[in-house]
Write a protein that holds these residues in place. Structure first.
Motif, PDB file in Angstrom:
ATOM      1  N   GLY A 105       3.119  -5.807 -21.726  1.00  0.00           N
ATOM      2  CA  GLY A 105       1.814  -6.106 -21.146  1.00  0.00           C
ATOM      3  C   GLY A 105       1.739  -5.917 -19.646  1.00  0.00           C
ATOM      4  O   GLY A 105       0.666  -6.042 -19.063  1.00  0.00           O
ATOM      5  N   VAL A 106       2.860  -5.635 -18.994  1.00  0.00           N
ATOM      6  CA  VAL A 106       2.871  -5.401 -17.547  1.00  0.00           C
ATOM      7  C   VAL A 106       2.970  -3.895 -17.322  1.00  0.00           C
ATOM      8  O   VAL A 106       3.833  -3.233 -17.885  1.00  0.00           O
ATOM      9  CB  VAL A 106       4.052  -6.122 -16.857  1.00  0.00           C
ATOM     10  CG1 VAL A 106       4.149  -5.727 -15.398  1.00  0.00           C
ATOM     11  CG2 VAL A 106       3.889  -7.632 -16.997  1.00  0.00           C
ATOM     12  N   ASP A 107       2.081  -3.363 -16.505  1.00  0.00           N
ATOM     13  CA  ASP A 107       2.071  -1.934 -16.202  1.00  0.00           C
ATOM     14  C   ASP A 107       2.623  -1.690 -14.802  1.00  0.00           C
ATOM     15  O   ASP A 107       2.414  -2.513 -13.897  1.00  0.00           O
ATOM     16  CB  ASP A 107       0.644  -1.380 -16.280  1.00  0.00           C
ATOM     17  CG  ASP A 107       0.106  -1.432 -17.698  1.00  0.00           C
ATOM     18  OD1 ASP A 107       0.861  -1.119 -18.636  1.00  0.00           O
ATOM     19  OD2 ASP A 107      -1.068  -1.810 -17.871  1.00  0.00           O
ATOM     20  N   PRO A 108       3.292  -0.573 -14.598  1.00  0.00           N
ATOM     21  CA  PRO A 108       3.776  -0.238 -13.247  1.00  0.00           C
ATOM     22  C   PRO A 108       2.608   0.167 -12.355  1.00  0.00           C
ATOM     23  O   PRO A 108       1.720   0.893 -12.796  1.00  0.00           O
ATOM     24  CB  PRO A 108       4.725   0.926 -13.485  1.00  0.00           C
ATOM     25  CG  PRO A 108       4.336   1.506 -14.800  1.00  0.00           C
ATOM     26  CD  PRO A 108       3.701   0.424 -15.591  1.00  0.00           C
ATOM     27  N   ASP A 119       1.986   4.931  -5.186  1.00  0.00           N
ATOM     28  CA  ASP A 119       1.045   4.385  -6.170  1.00  0.00           C
ATOM     29  C   ASP A 119       1.152   5.228  -7.428  1.00  0.00           C
ATOM     30  O   ASP A 119       0.909   6.436  -7.398  1.00  0.00           O
ATOM     31  CB  ASP A 119      -0.379   4.422  -5.613  1.00  0.00           C
ATOM     32  CG  ASP A 119      -1.365   3.629  -6.448  1.00  0.00           C
ATOM     33  OD1 ASP A 119      -1.170   3.544  -7.687  1.00  0.00           O
ATOM     34  OD2 ASP A 119      -2.339   3.100  -5.880  1.00  0.00           O
ATOM     35  N   VAL A 120       1.508   4.615  -8.571  1.00  0.00           N
ATOM     36  CA  VAL A 120       1.682   5.364  -9.823  1.00  0.00           C
ATOM     37  C   VAL A 120       0.664   4.956 -10.889  1.00  0.00           C
ATOM     38  O   VAL A 120       0.832   5.266 -12.055  1.00  0.00           O
ATOM     39  CB  VAL A 120       3.121   5.184 -10.373  1.00  0.00           C
ATOM     40  CG1 VAL A 120       4.135   5.849  -9.456  1.00  0.00           C
ATOM     41  CG2 VAL A 120       3.466   3.704 -10.574  1.00  0.00           C
ATOM     42  N   ARG A 121      -0.417   4.289 -10.486  1.00  0.00           N
ATOM     43  CA  ARG A 121      -1.447   3.876 -11.453  1.00  0.00           C
ATOM     44  C   ARG A 121      -2.226   5.057 -11.944  1.00  0.00           C
ATOM     45  O   ARG A 121      -2.442   6.025 -11.251  1.00  0.00           O
ATOM     46  CB  ARG A 121      -2.399   2.884 -10.824  1.00  0.00           C
ATOM     47  CG  ARG A 121      -1.767   1.544 -10.610  1.00  0.00           C
ATOM     48  CD  ARG A 121      -2.663   0.623  -9.869  1.00  0.00           C
ATOM     49  NE  ARG A 121      -2.457   0.866  -8.434  1.00  0.00           N
ATOM     50  CZ  ARG A 121      -2.689  -0.032  -7.494  1.00  0.00           C
ATOM     51  NH1 ARG A 121      -3.177  -1.193  -7.799  1.00  0.00           N
ATOM     52  NH2 ARG A 121      -2.474   0.233  -6.244  1.00  0.00           N
ATOM     53  N   GLU A 153       0.844  -1.188   0.000  1.00  0.00           N
ATOM     54  CA  GLU A 153       0.000   0.000   0.000  1.00  0.00           C
ATOM     55  C   GLU A 153       0.881   1.240   0.000  1.00  0.00           C
ATOM     56  O   GLU A 153       1.904   1.285   0.664  1.00  0.00           O
ATOM     57  CB  GLU A 153      -0.906   0.013   1.237  1.00  0.00           C
ATOM     58  CG  GLU A 153      -1.947  -1.091   1.222  1.00  0.00           C
ATOM     59  CD  GLU A 153      -2.922  -0.946   2.367  1.00  0.00           C
ATOM     60  OE1 GLU A 153      -3.024   0.143   2.942  1.00  0.00           O
ATOM     61  OE2 GLU A 153      -3.572  -1.951   2.683  1.00  0.00           O
ATOM     62  N   ALA A 154       0.444   2.225  -0.783  1.00  0.00           N
ATOM     63  CA  ALA A 154       1.216   3.460  -0.870  1.00  0.00           C
ATOM     64  C   ALA A 154       1.196   4.189   0.471  1.00  0.00           C
ATOM     65  O   ALA A 154       0.186   4.222   1.158  1.00  0.00           O
ATOM     66  CB  ALA A 154       0.643   4.350  -1.967  1.00  0.00           C
ATOM     67  N   VAL A 167       8.861  10.918  -5.994  1.00  0.00           N
ATOM     68  CA  VAL A 167       8.592  10.208  -7.240  1.00  0.00           C
ATOM     69  C   VAL A 167       7.522  11.030  -7.936  1.00  0.00           C
ATOM     70  O   VAL A 167       6.414  11.190  -7.415  1.00  0.00           O
ATOM     71  CB  VAL A 167       8.110   8.766  -6.975  1.00  0.00           C
ATOM     72  CG1 VAL A 167       7.696   8.090  -8.274  1.00  0.00           C
ATOM     73  CG2 VAL A 167       9.189   7.961  -6.260  1.00  0.00           C
ATOM     74  N   THR A 168       7.859  11.588  -9.108  1.00  0.00           N
ATOM     75  CA  THR A 168       6.938  12.516  -9.763  1.00  0.00           C
ATOM     76  C   THR A 168       6.139  11.879 -10.895  1.00  0.00           C
ATOM     77  O   THR A 168       5.195  12.493 -11.392  1.00  0.00           O
ATOM     78  CB  THR A 168       7.693  13.745 -10.307  1.00  0.00           C
ATOM     79  OG1 THR A 168       8.667  13.311 -11.256  1.00  0.00           O
ATOM     80  CG2 THR A 168       8.368  14.494  -9.160  1.00  0.00           C
ATOM     81  N   GLY A 169       6.505  10.677 -11.310  1.00  0.00           N
ATOM     82  CA  GLY A 169       5.739  10.029 -12.370  1.00  0.00           C
ATOM     83  C   GLY A 169       6.468   8.848 -12.968  1.00  0.00           C
ATOM     84  O   GLY A 169       7.564   8.479 -12.541  1.00  0.00           O
TER      85      GLY A 169
END
Length: 195
Positions: free
Chosen positions: A170-173, A193-195, A62-63, A85-87
């Motif tokens: 196919g894998v997203d951060p 959390d960067v979703r 969890e963030a 972490v900006t993006g």
């Protein structure tokens, strides 16, 4: 010349005495019971980590910090940094290297400033991404490639530095984790959390 045969004879004689029991062997060194490295039981649902990955337990999942939120981390060993972490940047510009077949690079974008100490940012923090497949993908696994404005080359303060991470197609951060290399486990991981 005479010394070599004499030395060999002495070694053989000592060996014969030990074998016949005339010279007792030294007592065995007592073994202390093995202490588990992680007191928590292993979670079979956790994905396996890379062979080069830092091993000391995964973050909670969890963030605890928001995207773009500046935090200060003191490793309790004389160094501290403020950073955010900006993006995440897809297909970041590269200076060298290529991703392996079936994978792609993303860059974790970072701003930071040294607060105390003299050790570089990337030496003090292990950085990785938790992907949408639950896998953990580490900056340390991409040292053969270099991004423009790569975090490896930053100084005492930086904006928009890139930490390259190689992800399977196919894998997203989903999460970015920054762990204090010297402060862990006493120093809490920074999880974004960067979703």
């Amino acid at each position: 010349m005479a010394r070599r045969p004499l030395a060999a004879a002495l070694v053989m004689a000592a060996g014969a005495l030990v074998l016949t029991g005339c010279i007792p062997e030294p007592p065995a060194i007592p073994q202390s019971p093995v202490q588990p490295a992680d007191p928590q039981p292993a979670d079979p649902a956790q994905p396996s980590e890379s062979a080069d990955a830092p091993d000391s337990g995964a973050p909670s999942g969890e963030a605890n910090v928001g995207l773009g939120e500046m935090v200060t981390v003191d490793d309790e060993a004389g160094d501290s940094w403020s950073f955010a972490v900006t993006g995440i940047e897809e297909n970041p510009p590269l200076e060298s290297g290529d991703s392996a077949p079936g994978t792609r690079f993303v860059a974790v974008l970072l701003d930071g400033e040294r607060v105390e100490g003299g050790v570089g940012f990337i030496q003090l923090f292990d950085i990785w991404v938790v992907g949408s497949d639950g896998g953990e993908y580490y900056w340390a696994d991409t040292v053969e490639a270099t991004a423009e404005e790569d975090v490896y080359f930053v100084g005492d303060s930086f904006a928009g530095a890139r930490a390259l991470i190689q992800l399977p197609e196919g894998v997203d951060p989903e999460l970015v984790v920054a762990r204090s290399a010297y402060g862990h486990p006493q120093v809490e991981d920074v999880v974004v959390d960067v979703r």
